[in-house]
Design an enzyme around this catalytic site. Structure first.
Site, PDB file in Angstrom:
ATOM      1  N   ASP A  38       0.815  -1.211   0.000  1.00 13.81           N
ATOM      2  CA  ASP A  38       0.000   0.000   0.000  1.00 13.81           C
ATOM      3  C   ASP A  38       0.856   1.271   0.000  1.00 13.81           C
ATOM      4  OD1 ASP A  38       1.025  -0.394   2.478  1.00 13.81           O
ATOM      5  OD2 ASP A  38      -0.845  -0.081   3.575  1.00 13.81           O
ATOM      6  N   HIS A 238      24.128   4.754 -17.999  1.00  7.44           N
ATOM      7  CA  HIS A 238      23.070   5.050 -17.031  1.00  7.44           C
ATOM      8  C   HIS A 238      23.221   4.162 -15.789  1.00  7.44           C
ATOM      9  CE1 HIS A 238      20.302   7.077 -20.244  1.00  7.44           C
ATOM     10  NE2 HIS A 238      21.283   7.857 -19.840  1.00  7.44           N
ATOM     11  N   ASP A 255      26.483  12.184 -12.607  1.00  7.48           N
ATOM     12  CA  ASP A 255      25.505  12.786 -13.517  1.00  7.48           C
ATOM     13  C   ASP A 255      24.236  12.936 -12.696  1.00  7.48           C
ATOM     14  OD1 ASP A 255      23.604  13.399 -15.448  1.00  7.48           O
ATOM     15  OD2 ASP A 255      24.348  11.948 -16.915  1.00  7.48           O
ATOM     16  N   ASP A 266      20.506  19.042 -15.534  1.00  9.03           N
ATOM     17  CA  ASP A 266      21.202  17.807 -15.940  1.00  9.03           C
ATOM     18  C   ASP A 266      22.689  18.130 -16.059  1.00  9.03           C
ATOM     19  OD1 ASP A 266      21.926  15.392 -17.022  1.00  9.03           O
ATOM     20  OD2 ASP A 266      20.857  15.646 -18.921  1.00  9.03           O
ATOM     21  N   HIS A 345      27.219   8.077 -27.510  1.00  8.63           N
ATOM     22  CA  HIS A 345      25.958   8.828 -27.377  1.00  8.63           C
ATOM     23  C   HIS A 345      26.082  10.170 -28.077  1.00  8.63           C
ATOM     24  CE1 HIS A 345      27.649  11.436 -24.188  1.00  8.63           C
ATOM     25  NE2 HIS A 345      28.119  10.349 -23.607  1.00  8.63           N
ATOM     26  N   HIS A 349      20.867  17.007 -25.740  1.00  9.79           N
ATOM     27  CA  HIS A 349      19.425  16.786 -25.963  1.00  9.79           C
ATOM     28  C   HIS A 349      18.683  17.989 -25.429  1.00  9.79           C
ATOM     29  CE1 HIS A 349      19.333  15.805 -21.642  1.00  9.79           C
ATOM     30  NE2 HIS A 349      20.409  15.078 -21.876  1.00  9.79           N
ATOM     31  N   HIS A 356      15.015  14.445 -20.898  1.00  7.21           N
ATOM     32  CA  HIS A 356      15.156  14.316 -22.356  1.00  7.21           C
ATOM     33  C   HIS A 356      13.871  14.912 -22.903  1.00  7.21           C
ATOM     34  CE1 HIS A 356      17.999  10.728 -21.473  1.00  7.21           C
ATOM     35  NE2 HIS A 356      18.632  11.884 -21.425  1.00  7.21           N
ATOM     36  N   GLU A 379      27.175  17.563 -23.684  1.00  8.42           N
ATOM     37  CA  GLU A 379      27.712  16.504 -22.830  1.00  8.42           C
ATOM     38  C   GLU A 379      28.635  15.525 -23.553  1.00  8.42           C
ATOM     39  OE1 GLU A 379      24.724  13.554 -21.568  1.00  8.42           O
ATOM     40  OE2 GLU A 379      23.203  14.929 -22.313  1.00  8.42           O
ATOM     41  N   TYR A 383      34.574   6.874 -23.110  1.00  8.61           N
ATOM     42  CA  TYR A 383      34.408   5.703 -22.256  1.00  8.61           C
ATOM     43  C   TYR A 383      35.273   4.578 -22.802  1.00  8.61           C
ATOM     44  CZ  TYR A 383      30.407   8.725 -21.632  1.00  8.61           C
ATOM     45  OH  TYR A 383      29.617   9.841 -21.443  1.00  8.61           O
ATOM     46  N   ARG A 401      32.640  12.179 -18.602  1.00  3.15           N
ATOM     47  CA  ARG A 401      31.640  13.005 -19.290  1.00  3.15           C
ATOM     48  C   ARG A 401      31.630  14.365 -18.602  1.00  3.15           C
ATOM     49  NH1 ARG A 401      27.949   9.612 -19.296  1.00  3.15           N
ATOM     50  NH2 ARG A 401      26.546  10.135 -17.588  1.00  3.15           N
ATOM     51  N   GLU A 403      29.081  17.711 -18.599  1.00  5.41           N
ATOM     52  CA  GLU A 403      27.755  18.099 -19.095  1.00  5.41           C
ATOM     53  C   GLU A 403      27.273  19.377 -18.428  1.00  5.41           C
ATOM     54  OE1 GLU A 403      24.606  15.268 -18.195  1.00  5.41           O
ATOM     55  OE2 GLU A 403      23.390  16.105 -19.816  1.00  5.41           O
TER      56      GLU A 403
HETATM   57  N1  GLY Z   1      21.256  12.295 -17.303  1.00  3.59           N
HETATM   58  C1  GLY Z   1      20.888  11.717 -18.534  1.00  3.59           C
HETATM   59  C2  GLY Z   1      21.577  12.372 -19.646  1.00  3.59           C
HETATM   60  O1  GLY Z   1      22.559  13.040 -19.449  1.00  3.59           O
HETATM   61  O2  GLY Z   1      21.148  12.312 -20.764  1.00  3.59           O
HETATM   62 MN    MN Z   2      21.962  14.830 -20.467  1.00  6.23          MN
HETATM   63 MN    MN Z   3      23.129  13.836 -17.594  1.00  6.63          MN
END
Ligand code: GLY
Ligand code: MN
Ligand code: MN
Length: 434
Positions: A38, A238, A255, A266, A345, A349, A356, A379, A383, A401, A403
């Protein structure tokens, strides 16, 4: 800090002005989700529903008609439920606080839908919402069955997604103010993490520092699951387990971004657990940073969306060749996407109510030109899998990374996440004070 009631009405007016006469827009925000037994997850409204109504409670439906008139269907006032679960705005609150022209309780959904859809020519809703699609089909069929009694069923259906996505893509001054605040809360959280990390700590202990700053600053939750990845975990894009011990000599990739008023920040930073980059770590880090700077230059009004990614890829690929991780001509390595072993990647975005965020990246088959008021992330990363035997072992298991969140303006890009260390010397200086 929130969007004014007037702005929600203006958004609805602007949406209706783009639709043919006799259109009705239908949205639903969704239900509470059970976590276990619950216990529910905390409710978060559907982003487009929230964008057009500002209404925060679960189980609500919105109908928008005419020149932006809102009909809200809400959970009923219920003293016993409210005693246990908290305040509900109810019908009266929907009108008085959220500017609905009409409101009803959710039990009246079907008769209200019949009333509003009777005589409408087209129904506009998110085609991605299969459950709503089914309900609308039932309402339409029920109206069609009453044709001899004078009911007129809508004949056309239109997807709301492209319209609302284009609206949400351009942020106004109120949205930008909230997003900059979310960004700055996130900057403070990353600074706190960089100042408190030390080898031997668990990733979740560092995550606690982020959550502490988010909450203390009024952002009750992160915009997405925090990623706190030490060592080779940083190569999992992720990674959210966040349960390993941070080792001496590791880089730590965080991140994480706060959500404020449903708007996301982000940010990613990568820094050495012991406060000092090793030589190979510094070489790859500097390469990612150079790609960031090359990409940022392309974030100009009128420039194609794809340009900043292409600029970053060029710098990364050339750098990987210079450092010996890739062999060959950069031009050919870009064409055959050889860099994707290390950079899999895109360089950013759209960012807004969703991390996103909605909005297409191409228009009529061409990369979308950037416009003032758009917000996006930049970003770049690299890697190197710990299992990559084609590179010298000193590079293996390094994930990096960097960002930031950027507002496109006529006078050039504006980094909403300003003030957070990213040059090697800045990071090492900040960490030595921690
Ligand atoms: N935190 C997800 C991305 O950077 O796209
Ligand atoms: Mn991002
Ligand atoms: Mn991110």
């Amino acid at each position: 800090m929130e969007i004014s009631r007037h702005t929600y009405l203006e958004r609805r007016k602007s949406l209706m002005a783009q639709l043919p006469e006799k259109s009705v827009v239908v949205l639903r925000t969704g239900e509470l989700a059970t976590r276990n037994n619950d216990c529910d997850y905390e409710f978060r409204p559907h982003s487009s529903f929230f964008y057009l109504t500002g209404f925060p409670e679960p189980s609500a439906y919105a109908f928008i008609s005419g020149e932006g008139e809102l009909t809200l269907l809400t959970l009923p006032k219920d003293p016993e439920k409210e005693q246990w679960e908290g305040f509900r705005h109810g019908r009266q609150g929907a009108i008085e606080t959220f500017g609905a022209a009409q409101a009803a309780v959710i039990e009246e959904l079907a008769p209200t839908a019949f009333d509003l859809l009777n005589g409408a020519q087209q129904v506009v809703y998110l085609f991605s919402d299969a459950e709503l699609q089914q309900q609308i089909a039932q309402w339409r069929d029920a109206l069609a069955a009453k044709a001899r009694a004078g009911a007129i069923a809508p004949t056309h259906m239109q997807d709301l997604e492209p319209l609302v996505a284009d609206m949400r893509l351009i942020k106004d001054a109120e949205e930008i103010a909230i997003m900059e605040r979310a960004a700055q809360i996130s900057v403070a959280a990353h600074q706190q993490a960089m100042s408190s990390v030390h080898p031997g700590m668990y990733e979740y202990q560092l995550e606690a520092e982020l959550n502490y700053v988010f909450m203390k600053s009024g952002a009750r939750q992160p915009a997405y699951n925090n990623i706190v990845a030490s060592g080779a975990n940083a190569c999992v894009l992720h990674y959210i387990k966040n349960d390993e011990e941070i080792a001496e000599g590791d880089l730590v990739l965080i991140d994480a971004g706060a959500e404020l008023g449903c708007y996301a920040a982000d940010i990613t930073r990568t820094f050495p657990a012991n406060g000092k980059f090793s030589e190979p770590q510094a070489a790859l880090y500097q390469l990612v940073l150079d790609a960031y700077h090359a990409g940022l230059k392309e974030l100009q009004v009128g420039t194609a969306y794809e340009a900043f990614h292409n600029a970053a890829v060029e710098v990364l690929t050339t750098g990987l060749v210079n450092l010996g991780l890739l062999q060959g001509e950069p031009k050919a390595l870009i064409e055959n996407k050889a860099y994707r072993d290390f950079y899999m990647h895109n360089t950013g975005h759209w960012l807004g109510l969703d991390v996103h965020d909605c909005g297409t990246y191409k228009v009529a088959g061409e990369s979308r030109p950037l416009q003032a008021g758009m917000v996006l992330t930049i970003e770049p990363g690299l890697y190197v899998s710990k299992d990559n035997l084609s590179v010298d072992k000193k590079w293996r298991g390094i994930g990096i990374r960097i960002e930031d969140d950027v507002l496109i303006r006529e006078q050039g890009p504006y980094v909403l996440t300003h003030g957070l260390a990213k040059e090697i010397t800045e990071i090492e200086a900040l960490m030595s004070k921690g």
